[in-house]
Scaffold this motif. Structure first.
Motif, PDB file in Angstrom:
ATOM      1  N   PRO A 162       0.813  -1.214   0.000  1.00 54.37           N
ATOM      2  CA  PRO A 162       0.000   0.000   0.000  1.00 54.37           C
ATOM      3  C   PRO A 162       0.852   1.272   0.000  1.00 54.37           C
ATOM      4  O   PRO A 162       1.946   1.305   0.572  1.00 54.37           O
ATOM      5  N   LEU A 163       0.337   2.320  -0.645  1.00 53.09           N
ATOM      6  CA  LEU A 163       0.989   3.623  -0.585  1.00 53.09           C
ATOM      7  C   LEU A 163       0.868   4.216   0.821  1.00 53.09           C
ATOM      8  O   LEU A 163      -0.004   3.834   1.604  1.00 53.09           O
ATOM      9  N   LEU A 164       1.746   5.169   1.106  1.00 48.80           N
ATOM     10  CA  LEU A 164       1.721   5.852   2.394  1.00 48.80           C
ATOM     11  C   LEU A 164       0.938   7.158   2.280  1.00 48.80           C
ATOM     12  O   LEU A 164       1.116   7.918   1.323  1.00 48.80           O
ATOM     13  N   GLY A 165       0.111   7.415   3.269  1.00 45.72           N
ATOM     14  CA  GLY A 165      -0.621   8.671   3.315  1.00 45.72           C
ATOM     15  C   GLY A 165       0.223   9.779   3.908  1.00 45.72           C
ATOM     16  O   GLY A 165       1.391   9.574   4.281  1.00 45.72           O
ATOM     17  N   ALA A 166      -0.356  10.960   4.021  1.00 48.03           N
ATOM     18  CA  ALA A 166       0.375  12.119   4.524  1.00 48.03           C
ATOM     19  C   ALA A 166       0.857  11.932   5.957  1.00 48.03           C
ATOM     20  O   ALA A 166       1.807  12.584   6.400  1.00 48.03           O
ATOM     21  N   ASP A 167       0.214  11.000   6.708  1.00 48.61           N
ATOM     22  CA  ASP A 167       0.632  10.723   8.079  1.00 48.61           C
ATOM     23  C   ASP A 167       1.743   9.682   8.148  1.00 48.61           C
ATOM     24  O   ASP A 167       2.171   9.294   9.234  1.00 48.61           O
ATOM     25  N   GLY A 168       2.211   9.222   6.967  1.00 49.15           N
ATOM     26  CA  GLY A 168       3.272   8.236   6.927  1.00 49.15           C
ATOM     27  C   GLY A 168       2.808   6.813   7.105  1.00 49.15           C
ATOM     28  O   GLY A 168       3.628   5.885   7.108  1.00 49.15           O
ATOM     29  N   GLN A 169       1.496   6.605   7.240  1.00 52.71           N
ATOM     30  CA  GLN A 169       0.934   5.265   7.430  1.00 52.71           C
ATOM     31  C   GLN A 169       0.285   4.774   6.139  1.00 52.71           C
ATOM     32  O   GLN A 169      -0.108   5.582   5.286  1.00 52.71           O
ATOM     33  N   PRO A 170       0.181   3.444   5.953  1.00 47.81           N
ATOM     34  CA  PRO A 170      -0.484   2.916   4.756  1.00 47.81           C
ATOM     35  C   PRO A 170      -1.883   3.492   4.593  1.00 47.81           C
ATOM     36  O   PRO A 170      -2.633   3.619   5.573  1.00 47.81           O
ATOM     37  N   GLU A 171      -2.218   3.857   3.355  1.00 51.37           N
ATOM     38  CA  GLU A 171      -3.509   4.495   3.111  1.00 51.37           C
ATOM     39  C   GLU A 171      -4.677   3.527   3.243  1.00 51.37           C
ATOM     40  O   GLU A 171      -5.832   3.945   3.311  1.00 51.37           O
ATOM     41  N   GLY A 172      -4.424   2.236   3.287  1.00 52.64           N
ATOM     42  CA  GLY A 172      -5.475   1.238   3.436  1.00 52.64           C
ATOM     43  C   GLY A 172      -4.954  -0.135   3.070  1.00 52.64           C
ATOM     44  O   GLY A 172      -3.802  -0.296   2.652  1.00 52.64           O
ATOM     45  N   ARG A 173      -5.808  -1.150   3.208  1.00 50.46           N
ATOM     46  CA  ARG A 173      -5.415  -2.528   2.881  1.00 50.46           C
ATOM     47  C   ARG A 173      -5.709  -2.806   1.402  1.00 50.46           C
ATOM     48  O   ARG A 173      -6.466  -3.709   1.062  1.00 50.46           O
ATOM     49  N   PHE A 174      -5.116  -1.980   0.576  1.00 46.35           N
ATOM     50  CA  PHE A 174      -5.287  -2.160  -0.860  1.00 46.35           C
ATOM     51  C   PHE A 174      -4.054  -1.654  -1.584  1.00 46.35           C
ATOM     52  O   PHE A 174      -3.256  -0.882  -1.045  1.00 46.35           O
ATOM     53  N   LEU A 175      -3.913  -2.095  -2.824  1.00 48.75           N
ATOM     54  CA  LEU A 175      -2.765  -1.735  -3.652  1.00 48.75           C
ATOM     55  C   LEU A 175      -3.226  -0.943  -4.859  1.00 48.75           C
ATOM     56  O   LEU A 175      -4.290  -1.220  -5.428  1.00 48.75           O
ATOM     57  N   ARG A 176      -2.443   0.026  -5.259  1.00 50.09           N
ATOM     58  CA  ARG A 176      -2.750   0.832  -6.434  1.00 50.09           C
ATOM     59  C   ARG A 176      -2.334   0.103  -7.717  1.00 50.09           C
ATOM     60  O   ARG A 176      -1.301  -0.562  -7.765  1.00 50.09           O
ATOM     61  N   VAL A 177      -3.153   0.275  -8.739  1.00 44.97           N
ATOM     62  CA  VAL A 177      -2.870  -0.271 -10.069  1.00 44.97           C
ATOM     63  C   VAL A 177      -2.995   0.870 -11.068  1.00 44.97           C
ATOM     64  O   VAL A 177      -4.048   1.515 -11.150  1.00 44.97           O
ATOM     65  N   MET A 178      -1.929   1.154 -11.823  1.00 44.41           N
ATOM     66  CA  MET A 178      -1.932   2.237 -12.806  1.00 44.41           C
ATOM     67  C   MET A 178      -1.703   1.674 -14.197  1.00 44.41           C
ATOM     68  O   MET A 178      -1.022   0.664 -14.349  1.00 44.41           O
ATOM     69  N   THR A 179      -2.271   2.305 -15.215  1.00 47.95           N
ATOM     70  CA  THR A 179      -2.143   1.791 -16.570  1.00 47.95           C
ATOM     71  C   THR A 179      -1.217   2.674 -17.407  1.00 47.95           C
ATOM     72  O   THR A 179      -1.279   3.900 -17.357  1.00 47.95           O
ATOM     73  N   PHE A 180      -0.374   1.971 -18.182  1.00 46.98           N
ATOM     74  CA  PHE A 180       0.636   2.623 -19.014  1.00 46.98           C
ATOM     75  C   PHE A 180       0.418   2.190 -20.454  1.00 46.98           C
ATOM     76  O   PHE A 180       0.296   0.993 -20.755  1.00 46.98           O
ATOM     77  N   ASP A 181       0.345   3.158 -21.370  1.00 46.01           N
ATOM     78  CA  ASP A 181       0.112   2.903 -22.795  1.00 46.01           C
ATOM     79  C   ASP A 181       1.468   2.705 -23.483  1.00 46.01           C
ATOM     80  O   ASP A 181       2.239   3.656 -23.640  1.00 46.01           O
ATOM     81  N   THR A 182       1.784   1.474 -23.890  1.00 45.50           N
ATOM     82  CA  THR A 182       3.095   1.196 -24.496  1.00 45.50           C
ATOM     83  C   THR A 182       3.253   1.882 -25.845  1.00 45.50           C
ATOM     84  O   THR A 182       4.378   2.241 -26.228  1.00 45.50           O
ATOM     85  N   ALA A 183       2.161   2.073 -26.576  1.00 47.52           N
ATOM     86  CA  ALA A 183       2.257   2.736 -27.884  1.00 47.52           C
ATOM     87  C   ALA A 183       2.582   4.213 -27.730  1.00 47.52           C
ATOM     88  O   ALA A 183       3.418   4.767 -28.454  1.00 47.52           O
ATOM     89  N   ALA A 184       1.938   4.857 -26.765  1.00 50.48           N
ATOM     90  CA  ALA A 184       2.170   6.285 -26.532  1.00 50.48           C
ATOM     91  C   ALA A 184       3.401   6.527 -25.664  1.00 50.48           C
ATOM     92  O   ALA A 184       3.940   7.633 -25.640  1.00 50.48           O
ATOM     93  N   GLY A 185       3.836   5.491 -24.935  1.00 47.21           N
ATOM     94  CA  GLY A 185       4.969   5.657 -24.031  1.00 47.21           C
ATOM     95  C   GLY A 185       4.663   6.555 -22.857  1.00 47.21           C
ATOM     96  O   GLY A 185       5.532   7.303 -22.397  1.00 47.21           O
ATOM     97  N   ASP A 186       3.415   6.460 -22.347  1.00 50.70           N
ATOM     98  CA  ASP A 186       3.017   7.358 -21.268  1.00 50.70           C
ATOM     99  C   ASP A 186       1.893   6.726 -20.464  1.00 50.70           C
ATOM    100  O   ASP A 186       1.192   5.814 -20.925  1.00 50.70           O
TER     101      ASP A 186
END
Length: 446
Positions: free
Chosen positions: A262-286
């Protein structure tokens, strides 16, 4: 690509953790011995011909002089293999690509070496083509490709900056996930976290910083993060919490990059019992700007790998930090832990998710899972001594490889953290085990 994602999105018909447990049957077992080494390229600096010199409190130039152990939190068991190594260890299978090579071999990735930037400046980075043979029980290493930066695409100073070959090491990146897309290899890194585009010959073609909600995402080991740094403010990704899984979505060219922790929130603690998933476009390279969430089950602390099985459904390994068979758990308060596991494996799952089914908060629907600590072995596929009463377990600390083989089978493998993990047998370093699982019900679930 945003249109594609919009068409896939729908409101959740069930809670994110509503799921079914499916059976798993051992269909094959093969292993690569723990002590498997590869010779560095001829043009590599001489420093890289002996690896693991910095894993202790002081530099150690004497090969094979200090025996590895699992650490005090895990009983301090010795592993029978000593550092430094002559050559580079093949250990640390940390990701499988969804697409195999033309000969059917699997693209497999070795991680940063010995676990951190500080102790891995002489550990080279590379990926392989592996071929497990379930008839013989052996894993063939068909090819090893070393990562290098001759064109100076890495945007920061690397350990071998002043050399002509500019081979990358574990002081530069921690590669943990891999995909083969066209003629290129895409690698997810934990330190940045970064996404690397690499040629088949190992040359870095580009390095992409992570963007989340329009803001660069950093960790404590990201170049530019300096002490003193405030967790949650100066960096948000946890140490060793970058892209443990990075799935390639068929038909779209999108990489779904999932953080390990999990990512850390502004208090330095995990933001929750979950993981972030981000999408990257290989054709656009972004980055597309879209992000989603994977909720961890009770007891799970991290994920190990992430791979699609069709256009929308994917497999995720989730795990706890335990290691070893729970049947050999140490008694509460035991002072002698030499023959038991103080933190045995409790949660090691392969989860099937539907990325097209998300709730209003972006949580991806969990369809079901198989338990890697409860695998049926009615046909005696497990090597001698590895199954009890027809049941086989996969009780390793870091299980970091999963991929679909066909309509009824998946491949799973561990990262053996050589020489710092056991799991299979007390006092012995874990091999790199590849297991073939028959899971038709899981793969058919919707």
């Amino acid at each position: 690509m945003r249109l594609t994602l919009a068409l896939l999105a729908c409101t959740a018909a069930a809670p994110a953790l509503a799921q079914e447990r499916f059976p798993a049957t051992l269909a094959g077992h093969a292993s690569l011995p723990a002590f498997s080494m590869v010779v560095p390229p001829a043009d590599a600096p001489r420093d890289l011909w002996v690896s693991g010199k910095f894993t202790g409190k002081a530099r150690n130039e004497v090969p094979m002089s200090v025996e590895g152990d699992v650490g005090p939190a895990y009983g301090g068991h010795k592993t029978g293999i000593s550092l430094p190594f002559i050559g580079q260890p093949v250990q640390g299978m940390s990701g499988l690509a969804m697409n195999r090579d033309q000969d059917g071999s699997w693209f497999a990735l070795t991680d940063n070496g010995f676990g951190s930037k500080a102790n891995s400046p002489d550990a080279m980075l590379f990926f392989h083509r592996m071929q497990p043979d379930f008839a013989t029980g052996r894993v063939a290493r068909l090819e090893t490709v070393f990562l290098r930066d001759p064109d100076r695409k890495v945007p920061f100073r690397i350990a071998n900056e002043a050399t002509d070959s500019r081979y990358l090491t574990g002081a530069d990146f921690d590669p943990e996930s891999i995909q083969a897309h066209g003629d290129e290899i895409w690698i997810g890194d934990e330190f940045g976290p970064f996404v690397l585009r690499v040629a088949r010959d190992g040359r870095v073609l580009s390095v992409h910083q992570t963007m989340l909600d329009g803001t660069p995402l950093a960790g404590p080991d990201t170049p530019g993060t300096v002490v003193p740094a405030q967790a949650g403010v100066d960096f948000q990704a946890q140490r060793s919490g970058g892209y443990e899984g990075m799935a390639l979505q068929p038909g779209t060219g999108l990489l779904w990059a999932m953080l390990e922790k999990p990512l850390l929130g502004a208090d330095g603690q995990p933001e929750g019992r979950f993981l972030r998933v981000m999408t990257f476009d290989t054709a656009a390279g972004d980055w597309t700007g879209d992000s989603f969430r994977f909720r961890l089950s009770d007891g799970a602390t991290a994920i190990g790998d992430f791979n699609f099985i069709d256009e929308t459904r994917a497999l995720v390994i989730e795990r706890d930090n335990g290691e070893g068979n729970a049947a050999l758990a140490c008694a509460e308060g035991a002072t002698d832990q030499g023959a038991c596991y103080p933190q045995p494996a409790r949660v090691k799952n392969v989860v099937l998710v539907d990325t097209a089914n998300r709730d209003d908060e972006g949580f991806i629907r969990r369809i079901g899972h198989v338990d890697l600590l409860d695998i049926a072995d009615p046909d005696g596929k497990a090597p001698e001594g590895m199954a009890t009463d027809g049941r086989f377990t996969f009780p390793f600390f870091t299980i970091e490889n999963v991929a679909r083989v066909d309509d009824t089978h998946i491949l799973v493998a561990n990262d053996n953290n050589l020489p710092f993990s056991g799991g299979r047998e007390i006092g012995k370093a874990a091999d790199s085990e590849f297991i073939l699982l028959s899971v038709p019900e899981l793969l058919a679930a919707r």
